[in-house]
Design a protein around this motif. Sequence first.
Motif, PDB file in Angstrom:
ATOM      1  N   GLY A 221     123.722 -33.510  18.034  1.00 55.93           N
ATOM      2  CA  GLY A 221     122.944 -34.732  17.892  1.00 55.93           C
ATOM      3  C   GLY A 221     123.871 -35.909  17.638  1.00 55.93           C
ATOM      4  O   GLY A 221     124.837 -35.803  16.880  1.00 55.93           O
ATOM      5  N   VAL A 222     123.592 -37.034  18.285  1.00 51.78           N
ATOM      6  CA  VAL A 222     124.405 -38.245  18.150  1.00 51.78           C
ATOM      7  C   VAL A 222     123.532 -39.345  17.565  1.00 51.78           C
ATOM      8  O   VAL A 222     122.545 -39.763  18.184  1.00 51.78           O
ATOM      9  N   MET A 223     123.878 -39.801  16.373  1.00 60.19           N
ATOM     10  CA  MET A 223     123.109 -40.841  15.699  1.00 60.19           C
ATOM     11  C   MET A 223     123.543 -42.214  16.204  1.00 60.19           C
ATOM     12  O   MET A 223     124.731 -42.558  16.161  1.00 60.19           O
ATOM     13  N   ILE A 224     122.586 -42.988  16.718  1.00 61.29           N
ATOM     14  CA  ILE A 224     122.892 -44.318  17.232  1.00 61.29           C
ATOM     15  C   ILE A 224     121.927 -45.336  16.630  1.00 61.29           C
ATOM     16  O   ILE A 224     120.781 -45.016  16.326  1.00 61.29           O
ATOM     17  N   ASN A 245     117.886 -41.481  16.620  1.00 54.79           N
ATOM     18  CA  ASN A 245     117.764 -42.916  16.356  1.00 54.79           C
ATOM     19  C   ASN A 245     117.714 -43.211  14.861  1.00 54.79           C
ATOM     20  O   ASN A 245     116.976 -42.567  14.119  1.00 54.79           O
ATOM     21  N   TYR A 246     118.498 -44.197  14.438  1.00 51.29           N
ATOM     22  CA  TYR A 246     118.280 -44.806  13.125  1.00 51.29           C
ATOM     23  C   TYR A 246     118.053 -46.291  13.352  1.00 51.29           C
ATOM     24  O   TYR A 246     118.682 -46.895  14.211  1.00 51.29           O
ATOM     25  N   TYR A 247     117.114 -46.855  12.582  1.00 53.74           N
ATOM     26  CA  TYR A 247     116.669 -48.227  12.844  1.00 53.74           C
ATOM     27  C   TYR A 247     117.365 -49.225  11.923  1.00 53.74           C
ATOM     28  O   TYR A 247     117.432 -49.029  10.704  1.00 53.74           O
ATOM     29  N   GLU A 260     117.937 -45.111   5.526  1.00 57.26           N
ATOM     30  CA  GLU A 260     117.442 -44.913   6.890  1.00 57.26           C
ATOM     31  C   GLU A 260     118.317 -43.895   7.632  1.00 57.26           C
ATOM     32  O   GLU A 260     117.806 -43.066   8.394  1.00 57.26           O
ATOM     33  N   LEU A 261     119.630 -43.945   7.410  1.00 59.30           N
ATOM     34  CA  LEU A 261     120.525 -42.936   8.002  1.00 59.30           C
ATOM     35  C   LEU A 261     120.120 -41.536   7.527  1.00 59.30           C
ATOM     36  O   LEU A 261     120.057 -40.590   8.322  1.00 59.30           O
ATOM     37  N   ARG A 262     119.856 -41.427   6.235  1.00 62.59           N
ATOM     38  CA  ARG A 262     119.508 -40.116   5.669  1.00 62.59           C
ATOM     39  C   ARG A 262     118.177 -39.615   6.237  1.00 62.59           C
ATOM     40  O   ARG A 262     118.029 -38.426   6.549  1.00 62.59           O
ATOM     41  N   ARG A 263     117.199 -40.515   6.376  1.00 65.27           N
ATOM     42  CA  ARG A 263     115.918 -40.116   6.964  1.00 65.27           C
ATOM     43  C   ARG A 263     116.118 -39.562   8.370  1.00 65.27           C
ATOM     44  O   ARG A 263     115.612 -38.481   8.719  1.00 65.27           O
ATOM     45  N   ALA A 264     116.874 -40.318   9.196  1.00 63.56           N
ATOM     46  CA  ALA A 264     117.092 -39.904  10.586  1.00 63.56           C
ATOM     47  C   ALA A 264     117.824 -38.567  10.655  1.00 63.56           C
ATOM     48  O   ALA A 264     117.477 -37.691  11.454  1.00 63.56           O
ATOM     49  N   PHE A 301     128.607 -41.640   3.341  1.00 60.83           N
ATOM     50  CA  PHE A 301     127.563 -40.830   3.970  1.00 60.83           C
ATOM     51  C   PHE A 301     128.171 -39.886   5.015  1.00 60.83           C
ATOM     52  O   PHE A 301     127.826 -38.695   5.062  1.00 60.83           O
ATOM     53  N   ALA A 302     129.072 -40.396   5.845  1.00 63.10           N
ATOM     54  CA  ALA A 302     129.714 -39.575   6.875  1.00 63.10           C
ATOM     55  C   ALA A 302     130.555 -38.466   6.239  1.00 63.10           C
ATOM     56  O   ALA A 302     130.575 -37.327   6.717  1.00 63.10           O
TER      57      ALA A 302
END
Length: 536
Positions: A221-224, A245-247, A260-264, A301-302
């Motif tokens: 998975g690639v978070m963008i 997706n993160y918004y 939001e990153l954590r939710r995604a 986070f990363a």
Amino acid sequence: CGRGPGGCRGGRTDMALRCAASLAAGRQPRGPRREGTVRWSSAAKASAVKINEKASREKILTLESMNPQVKAVEYAVRGPIVLKAGEIEKELRKGIKKPFTEVIKANIGDAHAMGQRPITFLRQVVALCTYPNLLDSPSFPEDAKKRARRILQGCGGNSLGSYTASQGINCIREDVASYIERRDGGVPADPDNIYLTTGASDGISAILKILISGGGKSRTGVMIPIPQYPLYSAAISELDAIQVNYYLDEENCWALNVNELRRALNEAKAYCNPKVLCIINPGNPTGQVQNRKCIEDVIHFAWEEKLFLLADEVYQDNVYSEGCQFHSFKKILYEMGPEYYNNVELASFHSTSKGYMGECGYRGGYMEVINLHPEIKGQLVKLLSVRLCPPVSGQAAMDIVVNPPVPGEESYAQFIKEKESVLNNLAKKAKLTEDMFNKIPGVQCNPLQGAMYAFPRIFIPSKAIEEAKAHKMAPDMFYCMKLLEETGICVVPGSGFGQREGTYHFRMTILPPVEKLKILLEKVKDFHIKFLEKYA
């Protein structure tokens, strides 16, 4: 040859082929010039049948048989609306009357196409590298000649026309490393971690290619960010990876929120293996500039979630808002201490295409990759070697970006004057665009802190949304198509970048000259007011 047994030049075979071609074209074949009825040989008839069979044979490559990953790729920046703009341009050239005299392509960040002047020193060095006889010309400054000679010495046969090492010319990679050290206040950079690329896009695609693996729920998975630059979604589709997706927070100037990153991430773990986090800073299409605290939070986070970081920093010179400053992920990572700096895997990207240079056509760029596993470094070089090397003229252009004139050199004064003129002009246009958009009823535009685009939110009435559905279009695509057809202004609908459900936007570059930009913005204003009146 003479007359063959069939009575025509070239013999029976040529005769058959000519007859077959005539049949295929629906004409009565002309046989040998004899009195009486034309006689068809059985060979000619058989050839005609075979040719007709070949003409009707199905194509090997069709939409059904093509690579489904390629078919899934979408790239809105050059999508349907740009194709329509091209059609309108052709109609204008034919003299077909429109409510406008030209198409203004505000869809893409192509600075020189919009009238920005090249940086003299960069063009001088590339010219000298391309045609070394000019090194004897008194028309070129010595500091440009010095750089050109150094670049040429790194090329096989002292020629820009030779292949280079797959990683790029060594002396240019050394210059990139020195530039990064200066930019980041002394943070060390190793030329061996530098890879010259065909624009930043080439590097991003290469890193994603080597990162993506697995199948089913273990697929990468690639978070963008959403909104995003469509290169990311296109590359993810092509590689059959999973887009996560993160918004960005539009109500807070497109800020990035770690919650939001954590939710995604947590939601994505149910259907894939998220292991890549992409950040665009300054943002495209949103123009936000991440502050230091935000970058620290993202890095933590990363590190915590064991994610490979991609930092797209091609707009690092394009920061306009007071109080905003570009911070590289590499610098912040280093300053967070060895636990982070020695462990977080990070690829950072830069390019000749943006900034004050705007040299899109040279396709010059670089990536710096740190904390890569030694065996993976070899695999990355192998992957890059398949395309042999990046364009050598683009490598030369990238060298001037990272190794510009310095105080005391002959070209310094002119270089600084040109650079500051471009950046000051962009800052002025960013403020102008923000202010004018926010005066239009039903349009809301966040501050353009950086990059070279506006991404205003537009109100689209329900009646227009229904008409868009009837045309099988996204509402903002319908809006942008109407804008193009009525004003000649080409912008990209927000749906091509991603946006929260129920919101609508478009991306527009701020690159046109100031006077033309004012006219463009006035036309958008007039169009939007009429659009609201029509569909209210």
